[in-house]
Design a protein around this motif. Structure first.
Motif, short mmCIF file in Angstrom:
data_model
loop_
_atom_site.label_atom_id
_atom_site.label_comp_id
_atom_site.label_asym_id
_atom_site.label_seq_id
_atom_site.Cartn_x
_atom_site.Cartn_y
_atom_site.Cartn_z
N TYR A 36 1.02 -1.28 -0.10
CA TYR A 36 -0.07 -0.13 0.25
C TYR A 36 0.98 1.25 0.04
CZ TYR A 36 -3.99 -2.62 1.27
OH TYR A 36 -5.12 -3.71 1.24
N SER A 43 -6.34 8.09 2.39
CA SER A 43 -6.58 6.58 2.71
C SER A 43 -5.40 6.23 1.98
CB SER A 43 -7.80 6.29 2.00
OG SER A 43 -8.77 6.77 2.16
N VAL B 4 -13.71 4.15 0.10
CA VAL B 4 -14.42 3.76 1.31
C VAL B 4 -14.11 5.23 2.14
CG1 VAL B 4 -13.98 2.84 3.73
CG2 VAL B 4 -13.73 1.48 1.55
N TYR B 36 -8.93 -1.10 12.36
CA TYR B 36 -7.35 -1.25 12.78
C TYR B 36 -7.30 0.18 13.61
CZ TYR B 36 -6.74 -4.24 8.73
OH TYR B 36 -6.60 -5.47 7.92
N LEU B 44 -0.24 -0.71 11.79
CA LEU B 44 -1.91 -0.83 11.66
C LEU B 44 -2.03 -2.19 12.40
CD1 LEU B 44 -2.78 0.42 8.22
CD2 LEU B 44 -2.99 1.64 10.42
N ILE B 93 -8.86 3.39 11.90
CA ILE B 93 -9.24 3.20 10.46
C ILE B 93 -9.64 1.96 10.04
CG2 ILE B 93 -6.92 2.11 9.84
CD1 ILE B 93 -6.41 4.04 7.37
N THR B 107 -7.99 -7.52 -2.00
CA THR B 107 -7.42 -6.09 -1.66
C THR B 107 -8.80 -5.49 -0.54
OG1 THR B 107 -6.40 -5.66 -3.76
CG2 THR B 107 -7.07 -3.83 -2.22
N GLN B 108 -7.92 -5.04 0.50
CA GLN B 108 -8.75 -4.27 1.02
C GLN B 108 -8.55 -2.80 0.83
OE1 GLN B 108 -8.09 -5.06 5.46
NE2 GLN B 108 -8.09 -7.45 4.97
N TYR B 109 -9.80 -2.20 0.75
CA TYR B 109 -9.83 -0.58 0.43
C TYR B 109 -10.09 0.09 1.97
CZ TYR B 109 -10.09 -2.70 -4.01
OH TYR B 109 -9.80 -3.53 -5.25
N PHE B 110 -9.19 1.01 2.17
CA PHE B 110 -9.32 1.87 3.19
C PHE B 110 -9.97 3.18 3.35
CE2 PHE B 110 -6.66 -0.70 6.22
CZ PHE B 110 -5.89 -1.44 5.50
N GLY B 111 -10.51 3.46 4.59
CA GLY B 111 -10.91 4.82 4.44
C GLY B 111 -9.69 5.63 4.96
N PRO B 112 -9.78 7.03 5.31
CA PRO B 112 -8.96 7.81 5.47
C PRO B 112 -8.41 7.87 7.24
CG PRO B 112 -10.76 9.17 5.02
CD PRO B 112 -11.27 7.70 5.00
#
Lengths: 111, 119
Positions: A36, A43, B4, B36, B44, B93, B107-112
């Motif tokens: 990442y 994000s 996200v 997380y 994380l 997060i 894949t994991q899509y993350f928020g901010p």
């Protein structure tokens, strides 16, 4: 306890330099290795998901390789640009689909 | 695609109060959402995994009565920090994944993220 190590912790390079960082992870019970890119106040952005030993993936100037037998992955950036400045995270995924993250490599590219 | 959102982005609260953080997948249906926590200069750390319509699975050492997770729909999960104390101050997060979207190793899509400060 599963351990994911990233090195170096931080890296300062000049614009145009090529650079690489390392992620080491457990070689047993491997399912996938994720990279990442995380810019401040944004994000984390998925770069690569790698699953096969010997896999090599590329996205523009960024590429990654994977060695599951010895438990390491390299991320390469060719001709670094200031906009590449970010923290690069790798994460090990085992068969439970959980991600175990390294602490990241913080890259700063000077113009 | 695969965006996200997370709200709020930061929150300051008094000790003893509860704080709710929302995580939404905006353009896809998330079969699984993850929460997380990150302490300064650390990685994380996964707190819990939640699937829509079922109880969350908490990681060892995470108190389920302290960190209430609700995943009521395929696009929304909430984390409530109950009776917050200063030691709960951290960066929280969320991420979301869609089963079968990519096959192996989704894949994991993350928020901010949400920065919580408990006074």
């Amino acid at each position: 306890i599963l351990n994911v190590e990233q090195s170096p912790q931080s890296l300062h390079v000049q614009e145009g330099d090529s650079t690489n960082f390392t992620c080491s992870f457990p070689s047993s019970n491997f399912y996938a290795l994720h990279w990442y890119r995380w810019e401040t106040a944004k994000s984390p952005e998925a770069l690569f998901v790698m699953t096969l030993n010997g896999d090599e993936k590329k996205k523009g100037r960024i590429s990654a390789t994977l060695n599951t037998k010895e438990g390491y992955s390299y991320l390469y950036i060719k001709g670094s640009q200031p906009e590449d400045s970010a923290t690069y995270l790798c994460a090990f995924m085992d068969s439970s689909y959980k991600l175990i993250f390294g602490s990241g490599t913080r890259l700063l590219v000077r113009p | 695609g695969a965006v996200v959102s997370q709200h709020p982005s930061w929150v300051i609260c008094k000790s003893g109060t509860s704080v709710k953080i929302e995580c939404r997948s905006l353009d896809f249906q998330a079969t699984t959402m993850f929460w997380y926590r990150q302490f300064p200069k650390q990685s994380l750390m996964l707190m819990a995994t939640s699937n829509e319509g079922s109880k969350a699975t908490y990681e060892q050492g995470v108190e389920k009565d302290k960190f209430l997770i609700n995943h009521a729909s395929l696009t929304l999960s909430t984390l409530t920090v109950t009776s917050a104390h200063p030691e709960d101050s951290s960066f929280y997060i969320c991420s979301a994944s869609q089963e079968g979207r990519e096959g192996r190793g989704e894949t994991q899509y993350f928020g901010p993220g949400t920065r919580l400060l408990v006074l």
